[in-house]
Design a protein around this motif. Structure first.
Motif, PDB file in Angstrom:
ATOM      1  N   TRP A  59       0.813  -1.215   0.000  1.00  0.00           N
ATOM      2  CA  TRP A  59       0.000   0.000   0.000  1.00  0.00           C
ATOM      3  C   TRP A  59       0.849   1.269   0.000  1.00  0.00           C
ATOM      4  CZ3 TRP A  59      -3.193  -3.913  -0.140  1.00  0.00           C
ATOM      5  CH2 TRP A  59      -4.523  -3.677  -0.505  1.00  0.00           C
TER       6      TRP A  59
ATOM      7  N   ILE B 135       2.926   5.345  -2.912  1.00  0.00           N
ATOM      8  CA  ILE B 135       3.035   6.659  -2.286  1.00  0.00           C
ATOM      9  C   ILE B 135       4.491   7.047  -2.111  1.00  0.00           C
ATOM     10  CG2 ILE B 135       2.517   7.938  -0.185  1.00  0.00           C
ATOM     11  CD1 ILE B 135      -0.041   6.256  -0.012  1.00  0.00           C
TER      12      ILE B 135
ATOM     13  N   ILE C  64      -4.493  17.273   2.651  1.00  0.00           N
ATOM     14  CA  ILE C  64      -5.682  16.425   2.661  1.00  0.00           C
ATOM     15  C   ILE C  64      -5.465  15.212   3.551  1.00  0.00           C
ATOM     16  CG2 ILE C  64      -7.160  14.998   1.229  1.00  0.00           C
ATOM     17  CD1 ILE C  64      -7.175  16.976  -0.780  1.00  0.00           C
TER      18      ILE C  64
ATOM     19  N   TRP D  38      -1.133   0.936  12.026  1.00  0.00           N
ATOM     20  CA  TRP D  38      -1.541   0.139  10.860  1.00  0.00           C
ATOM     21  C   TRP D  38      -2.683   0.808  10.120  1.00  0.00           C
ATOM     22  CZ3 TRP D  38       2.029  -3.040   9.632  1.00  0.00           C
ATOM     23  CH2 TRP D  38       2.721  -3.783  10.586  1.00  0.00           C
TER      24      TRP D  38
ATOM     25  N   THR E 219      -3.524   3.910  10.074  1.00  0.00           N
ATOM     26  CA  THR E 219      -3.120   5.149   9.416  1.00  0.00           C
ATOM     27  C   THR E 219      -2.412   4.857   8.093  1.00  0.00           C
ATOM     28  OG1 THR E 219      -2.861   6.079  11.594  1.00  0.00           O
ATOM     29  CG2 THR E 219      -1.956   7.336   9.769  1.00  0.00           C
ATOM     30  N   ILE E 220      -1.594   3.805   8.078  1.00  0.00           N
ATOM     31  CA  ILE E 220      -0.905   3.459   6.832  1.00  0.00           C
ATOM     32  C   ILE E 220      -1.912   3.276   5.700  1.00  0.00           C
ATOM     33  CG2 ILE E 220       0.348   1.606   5.669  1.00  0.00           C
ATOM     34  CD1 ILE E 220       1.970   1.256   8.200  1.00  0.00           C
ATOM     35  N   PHE E 221      -2.976   2.543   6.005  1.00  0.00           N
ATOM     36  CA  PHE E 221      -3.939   2.268   4.934  1.00  0.00           C
ATOM     37  C   PHE E 221      -4.813   3.482   4.634  1.00  0.00           C
ATOM     38  CE2 PHE E 221      -2.761  -1.894   6.530  1.00  0.00           C
ATOM     39  CZ  PHE E 221      -2.425  -2.522   5.344  1.00  0.00           C
ATOM     40  N   VAL E 222      -5.049   4.280   5.684  1.00  0.00           N
ATOM     41  CA  VAL E 222      -5.879   5.464   5.474  1.00  0.00           C
ATOM     42  C   VAL E 222      -5.201   6.462   4.530  1.00  0.00           C
ATOM     43  CG1 VAL E 222      -6.717   7.524   6.651  1.00  0.00           C
ATOM     44  CG2 VAL E 222      -7.225   5.281   7.574  1.00  0.00           C
ATOM     45  N   LEU E 223      -3.877   6.457   4.541  1.00  0.00           N
ATOM     46  CA  LEU E 223      -3.132   7.341   3.644  1.00  0.00           C
ATOM     47  C   LEU E 223      -3.667   7.269   2.224  1.00  0.00           C
ATOM     48  CD1 LEU E 223       0.668   6.961   4.443  1.00  0.00           C
ATOM     49  CD2 LEU E 223      -0.748   8.975   4.684  1.00  0.00           C
ATOM     50  N   THR E 224      -3.978   6.058   1.785  1.00  0.00           N
ATOM     51  CA  THR E 224      -4.362   5.899   0.386  1.00  0.00           C
ATOM     52  C   THR E 224      -5.747   6.464   0.103  1.00  0.00           C
ATOM     53  OG1 THR E 224      -5.249   3.721   0.804  1.00  0.00           O
ATOM     54  CG2 THR E 224      -2.965   3.846   0.128  1.00  0.00           C
ATOM     55  N   ILE E 225      -6.583   6.584   1.138  1.00  0.00           N
ATOM     56  CA  ILE E 225      -7.882   7.211   0.877  1.00  0.00           C
ATOM     57  C   ILE E 225      -7.692   8.690   0.635  1.00  0.00           C
ATOM     58  CG2 ILE E 225     -10.220   7.574   1.758  1.00  0.00           C
ATOM     59  CD1 ILE E 225      -9.819   5.328   3.660  1.00  0.00           C
ATOM     60  N   ALA E 226      -6.731   9.259   1.345  1.00  0.00           N
ATOM     61  CA  ALA E 226      -6.584  10.701   1.299  1.00  0.00           C
ATOM     62  C   ALA E 226      -5.908  11.181   0.025  1.00  0.00           C
ATOM     63  CB  ALA E 226      -5.795  11.179   2.519  1.00  0.00           C
TER      64      ALA E 226
ATOM     65  N   TRP F  17      -6.699  -1.810  -4.190  1.00  0.00           N
ATOM     66  CA  TRP F  17      -5.749  -0.937  -3.493  1.00  0.00           C
ATOM     67  C   TRP F  17      -6.454   0.335  -3.036  1.00  0.00           C
ATOM     68  CZ3 TRP F  17      -3.614   3.934  -4.063  1.00  0.00           C
ATOM     69  CH2 TRP F  17      -2.399   4.167  -3.413  1.00  0.00           C
TER      70      TRP F  17
ATOM     71  N   ILE G   2     -10.068  -1.063  -0.567  1.00  0.00           N
ATOM     72  CA  ILE G   2      -9.986  -1.829   0.680  1.00  0.00           C
ATOM     73  C   ILE G   2      -9.881  -0.943   1.920  1.00  0.00           C
ATOM     74  CG2 ILE G   2      -8.432  -3.356   1.977  1.00  0.00           C
ATOM     75  CD1 ILE G   2      -8.206  -5.070  -0.464  1.00  0.00           C
TER      76      ILE G   2
ATOM     77  N   THR H 267     -11.072   1.923   2.659  1.00  0.00           N
ATOM     78  CA  THR H 267     -12.349   2.505   3.064  1.00  0.00           C
ATOM     79  C   THR H 267     -13.187   1.472   3.815  1.00  0.00           C
ATOM     80  OG1 THR H 267     -12.225   3.654   0.972  1.00  0.00           O
ATOM     81  CG2 THR H 267     -14.242   3.905   2.224  1.00  0.00           C
TER      82      THR H 267
ATOM     83  N   LEU I 294     -11.771   0.797   7.220  1.00  0.00           N
ATOM     84  CA  LEU I 294     -12.053   1.842   8.189  1.00  0.00           C
ATOM     85  C   LEU I 294     -13.479   1.696   8.736  1.00  0.00           C
ATOM     86  CD1 LEU I 294     -10.273   4.068   9.158  1.00  0.00           C
ATOM     87  CD2 LEU I 294     -11.287   5.587   7.466  1.00  0.00           C
TER      88      LEU I 294
END
Lengths: 418, 287, 449
Positions: free
Chosen positions: B30, B34, B266, C254, C256-263, C316, C319, C321, C324
């Motif tokens: 993931w 980034i 953001i 953990w 937060t790592i995945f939340v990064l991709t939503i943002a 990618w 997931i 969302t 969360l």
């Protein structure tokens, strides 16, 4: 008493609103009359005009625009960035708000002329354009015997190669080129249509007739067309052909490929990738089974179009003419490597000494290139041509299907939609 | 007995180890894109494609190009401010509109309520592309094209149909609260402002967050409205315009730098607000 | 104040006209008369202004706009030679597209007017009934306060609904109408006129040449929507469970790592993915350097692999969302129930299967339905990742990975066949509307609402 009050009020407000209405009516009328005046104002050399220029050309063009404004103090020109490739889309979205003068590729001329978006340049300008530019450029801007734009550059694919790996003789034919070195090119992805559709022309077929305006003039569904498809399919097995699209430049730099086909727009990038090993040549010859013939490319003409809805047609035409004259073409060549169409500009020593420009000029005759068709239906030609080449190369179309696929292709692309 | 417990413990340790392993691998997958964006934004050589990941030379130049607008064609700072303004205003307006619609359709009873619910559900389903040109001309008739006001208007007008989540939330607040207030002589306006709204912080924050993030992401619609008015672009249109065919290769690193710059605020906002995000979505459905 | 003392039984408007006084009768022609007569000046002025404004507009523009709707224009734009200038000069003609759009706008305005007229009559009737009952007519102040109480929904919804009317419904009607015209690449305004052709476009898409493209694209759209929704949901839930496993530390990190991709805005992450997965992109390069593969994997250029890549990339994006949201649900789960189940000897899988999962599914059902519809119309993923490619010689104007919605986009932008695009738009709409109406009427959230 009370009743009278409300009646008076009602009457009063009615009168007020009626008069408002008439006022509004007058207002709209007067605005429409001022509209017609604005058109009449276009007769003089004055007005506010907007011009759309490709981002990377802005710097070069701005200096020329300043000179133009100095010569015509009553004309005010605003330069904005606009993508020439999207000219059709952007102008047709809202012609009234679009630029008065804009850069465009010539293959959109037919479609934009049919949609009433392009201003015919008029008799006087037509004569000038015909006198000052090479024939193929004039062909590019002519649609149904009318000239619709000012040519300022020509483009054709050429062969860039690494001269430390390949000699000038090696690149004369496709077979030696791909046996001695590796050619990176795109058969399998979007964009193959532009590079390889001219193969049919190389083998003697026609696409939309000899002048690119004949809807029924595509005849690639014959023996020769089938030969071309078989040849494309063979390239998959050719070890000297590397399928590469977006990464061509980085592959050239890393040495994975030694040559690739691209236009003058890649000159700077190739220089960066190859440095002093960069060399340029015209297209090689190619053998479809009946001897070596010249491999052909499409010739594209870069054009300044004038918006048909412009408020100041005279000034706009003048600007478009100015931006395509010899002096501006010289500036464009120096700053952006645009190969001129103006015969005098072509004769300049710096143009003649430039390897890329020379190769493009060599390509610009009718032995090497065909002016890209410009009839409106060309838009429904590109996508199926892409998939035809892609699928043939990938082996998705079997050799037994070639004839049927070509028949269908010709039928589909020659159809006039009601 | 003891052996069994030991066995159990070991098993538990093993599963925990396995979970850590899976989480680590997934995190790498993931984070990889980034990290790659960030690395690329500092790369000084090459173009859009290079066959390696670690840049050979690091530079801040890509950021400098953006922030100083060296070319004069990509006023990134200006775009950033535009987006911020549009996002703020459309956030305020949209939140108000969404909450108003949701409240009315959830708590108030009137004749057209059910039909409106159904129609709104269906209206959301049309693909928007065909209507973009129409909306453009409607805005033009109002003389609003190529302005930030138009963007705010469009984003907020769309909010009227996005009330479903908020409605779900209001549905969960017991009606008894309203009824007792009514007996105390409160009118509906007072119930709305004094009772319902204070209870609805999660959903208000959620709606606002979503509305605020929208303008940072939309590039197609906004481009049609803004046309050639580069100065008034939002960052999304601006960055996307940098990826046009002729500039994609040369501007790629600056593009990634721009991505990093807009992703930072953001991301921070989102991480800070994620509690509300979860509450917003789930609370509507938990009864 | 206004108890429903006048009952549900109103007198008919015909009776009202017969029995009413002059002002009441006048209200049928001049809106707001009755209000003026009863000192509701503000209300009266509003009604009157609306009527006058409407007729002013109607006479000036409305008649023309409605009339033109019939033919969509008859005068072609042309060029006429101007001897003075030595060039052709433009003579503007009718623009079918604008005539259609403003014709529809005119119809909507008429509808708004009719609504206002009915409101006016109702107000007149109300005044009449109140007076007949011998009660005082509402003052301006009373009217205003009713807007915050009985008619609070009007206060809240009028402006948003007007926005919807002109920015959603009007464009929508325009789009639907285009499906019945011949607005394609040979009838492009401003020069050319287009006109009504009835249902022939539908015939073309469903049975004609387009059918060989439509049905494969439709089936891929459905496959994609199902896979995209299910994979994101399923793996999202699993990820949430993993993170929430007892004894796992740094839960917040953990997450937060995945939340990064939503943002990260989608268009960025997708463009980057496009780059990463390219034949010459870093992933292929890396694998080649490691010696895992010798030729590039055509992630995005082989039709089948491209479809798989799209679904994976979508995972990618999607997931985190789901993770969360389901984390939120898991944390709110009834722990007693789970403990009770554990006491009864249920193992983890059983608990998951019969307690955790159904609960998550129940809560997430509405959002799943929405995601499914969203995926049918998921433009970004396809457009930015593959652009619809790789090309397919069996299709018209579409590539192997094109969804209906990106095909629609191609048809408008590349081939400019607006009429066909519009037909596809309508078909997409029917598809998703039927599905969602069915789904919503079968889930709890709708039943209760």
């Amino acid at each position: 008493m009370k009743k009278k009050n409300w009646k008076k009020l009602l009457l009063g407000s009615l009168i007020v609103s009626m008069s408002l209405m008439t006022l509004a009516g007058c207002g709209s009328k007067s605005s429409s009359s001022s509209d017609s005046k604005a058109t009449a104002g276009g007769t003089e050399m004055k007005g506010d005009i907007k011009v759309w220029i490709d981002t990377e050309h802005i710097a070069a063009i701005k200096s020329q625009v300043k000179k133009f404004e100095k010569a015509n103090p009553k004309i005010h020109v605003t330069v904005k960035s606009g993508s020439s490739a999207d000219a059709m889309k952007d102008v047709s979205k809202d012609p009234e708000k679009a630029a008065d003068v804009f850069m465009m590729p010539h293959d959109q001329v037919g479609q934009m002329a049919e949609a009433g978006l392009l201003y015919p340049v008029g008799k006087k300008n037509t004569t000038t354009i015909k006198n000052e530019n090479i024939q193929s450029a004039v062909d590019g801007v002519t649609y149904k015997d009318k000239v619709y734009g000012f040519p300022y550059g020509i483009e054709s694919q050429v062969l860039y190669y690494n001269k430390s790996k390949l000699s000038a003789d090696d690149v004369k034919s496709w077979d030696t080129l791909t046996s001695k070195g590796k050619l990176g090119t795109n058969f399998a992805e979007a964009g193959a249509n532009y590079i390889f559709a001219p193969l049919f022309l190389s083998n003697g077929d026609q696409i939309y007739g000899s002048n690119g305006e004949d809807l029924k003039g595509t005849n690639i569904n014959n023996e020769k067309g089938v030969q071309v498809l078989s040849w494309i399919a063979q390239q998959k097995q050719n070890k000297g052909v590397v399928q590469t699209n977006a990464a061509a430049l980085s592959n050239l730099q890393s040495g994975k490929i030694d040559a690739f086909l691209s236009g003058p727009w890649s000159k700077g990038d190739v220089k960066k990738a190859l440095g002093k090993n960069m060399a340029v040549a015209a297209y090689p010859t190619v053998n479809f089974g009946n001897g070596e013939t010249q491999m052909k490319a499409f010739l594209g003409v870069k054009v300044y179009g004038v918006n048909q809805q412009t408020k100041s047609p005279v000034a706009s035409l003048a600007l478009a003419k100015y931006l395509s004259n010899e002096a501006t073409q010289k500036v464009e060549f120096e700053k952006n490597g645009v190969v001129p169409t103006n015969t005098k500009a072509q004769a300049l020593t710096e143009v003649q000494n430039d390897e890329t420009a020379k190769s493009v000029l060599e390509m610009s005759d009718s032995n090497h290139t065909v002016v890209m068709p410009k009839l409106p239906e060309i838009i429904s030609f590109w996508p199926p041509m892409d998939s035809l080449i892609n699928d043939t190369y990938k082996g998705k179309i079997k050799s037994s299907q070639y004839q049927d696929k070509l028949n269908k292709f010709v039928k589909d692309t020659s159809k006039k939609s009601k | 007995m003891e052996a069994k417990a030991k066995n159990y413990k070991a098993k538990k340790r093993n599963t925990r180890f396995l979970v850590y392993a899976i989480l680590t691998i997934m995190s790498i997958i993931w984070l990889f894109p980034i990290v790659w964006i960030v690395l690329t934004s500092f790369r000084s050589e090459g173009g859009a494609f290079v066959p390696y990941i670690m840049p050979k030379d690091f530079t801040l130049n890509n950021y400098k190009i953006l922030l100083t607008d060296a070319t004069g064609n990509f006023p990134f700072v200006r775009w950033f401010l535009n987006t911020f303004v549009v996002a703020t205003f459309s956030c305020l307006l949209s939140t108000f509109i969404t909450i108003a619609m949701a409240y009315a359709l959830s708590r108030l009873r009137f004749k057209m309520r059910r039909p409106i619910l159904k129609i709104a559900l269906v209206l959301n389903m049309f693909p928007g592309f065909m209507s973009m040109i129409a909306v453009y001309y409607i805005l033009k008739a109002l003389d609003l094209t190529q302005s930030l006001v138009a963007l705010v208007l469009i984003y907020s007008a769309g909010a009227a149909l996005g009330f479903y989540v908020a409605k779900g939330f209001f549905d969960t607040i017991p009606m008894a609260l309203d009824e007792s207030a009514m007996i105390d002589g409160a009118n509906k306006w007072q119930i709305f402002t004094k009772i319902t709204l204070p209870l609805s912080k999660p959903i208000i924050v959620y709606t606002a967050l979503m509305a605020f993030m929208g303008p940072w992401m939309d590039f197609i619609f906004a481009k049609i409205i803004m046309g050639d008015d580069v100065k008034d672009y939002t960052v999304a249109i601006g960055l996307y315009s940098m990826m046009s065919k002729t500039t994609a290769n040369s501007l790629f690193m600056s593009f990634t730098a721009g991505c990093v710059l807009i992703a930072i605020p953001i991301t921070l906002l989102f991480i800070y607000m994620q509690k509300y995000y979860v509450e917003g979505i789930t609370s509507g459905s938990v009864k | 104040m206004f108890k429903k003392s006048y009952g549900e039984q109103h007198i008919t408007y015909r009776e009202l006209f017969k029995k009413g006084d002059l002002a009441t009768k006048l209200s049928f022609i001049i809106m707001g008369s009755a209000n003026f007569a009863n000192k509701q000046f503000v209300k009266g002025c509003i009604f009157l202004a609306v009527e006058v404004g409407f007729f002013a507009w109607f006479i000036q523009n409305g008649i023309h706009a409605l009339g033109m709707l019939q033919t969509l224009g008859t005068k072609k734009q042309g060029l006429h030679y101007d001897a003075n200038l030595g060039i052709d000069v433009l003579q503007k003609g009718d623009n079918s597209m604008l005539l259609l759009l403003f014709g529809i706008a005119a119809i909507l305005l008429c509808v708004v007017m009719i609504v206002m007229y009915i409101v006016n009559l109702r107000s007149t009737r109300h005044i009449y009934e109140v007076k007949a009952a011998g009660e005082p007519v509402a003052t301006f102040k009373q009217d205003m306060s009713s807007l915050l109480n009985e008619r609070f929904h009007m206060t809240l919804m009028t402006i948003p609904l007007l926005g919807v009317l002109f920015f959603t419904i009007l464009p929508l009607l325009y789009m639907i109408s285009i499906a019945f015209t011949n607005y394609d690449h040979v009838h492009l305004p401003p020069k050319n006129l287009f006109t009504w052709v009835g249902f022939s476009n539908f015939g073309n898409v469903i049975t004609g040449d387009m059918a060989s493209t439509f049905f494969p694209v439709l089936s891929w759209t459905l496959i994609w929507a199902v896979f995209a929704t299910v994979t994101c949901f399923f793996f999202g839930v699993i990820l949430a469970l993993l993170i929430n496993t007892k004894g796992i530390k740094f839960k917040k990190m953990w997450r937060t790592i995945f939340v990064l991709t939503i943002a990260v805005p989608q268009f960025i992450s997708l463009l980057v993915m496009h780059n990463l997965l390219n034949d010459a992109g870093p992933i292929n390069a890396l694998l080649k350097n490691w010696g895992v593969i010798s030729t590039s994997i055509p992630f995005l250029t082989d039709p089948t692999l491209a479809k798989i890549s799209i679904i994976v990339v979508n995972m990618w994006i999607g997931i985190p969302t789901t993770m969360l949201i389901s984390t939120g649900i898991i944390q709110n789960l009834d722990q007693e129930q789970i403990e009770a189940a554990e006491m009864d000897g249920a193992n983890k899988l059983q608990i998951f299967k019969s307690i955790t999962f159904p609960q998550i599914l129940f809560v997430m059902m509405p959002s799943l339905i929405q995601q499914f519809i969203g995926n049918i119309n998921n433009f970004n993923v396809i457009f930015l990742l593959t652009g619809g490619g790789p090309s397919n010689s069996n299709y018209y104007g579409a590539g192997s990975t094109d969804l209906l919605v990106t095909w629609l986009y191609n048809l408008t932008v590349n081939t400019m066949d607006y009429n066909l695009a519009s037909v596809i738009g309508i078909l997409i709409f029917i598809l998703s509307a039927v599905f969602s109406l069915w789904a919503y009427t079968h889930t709890n959230s709708y039943k209760e609402g």
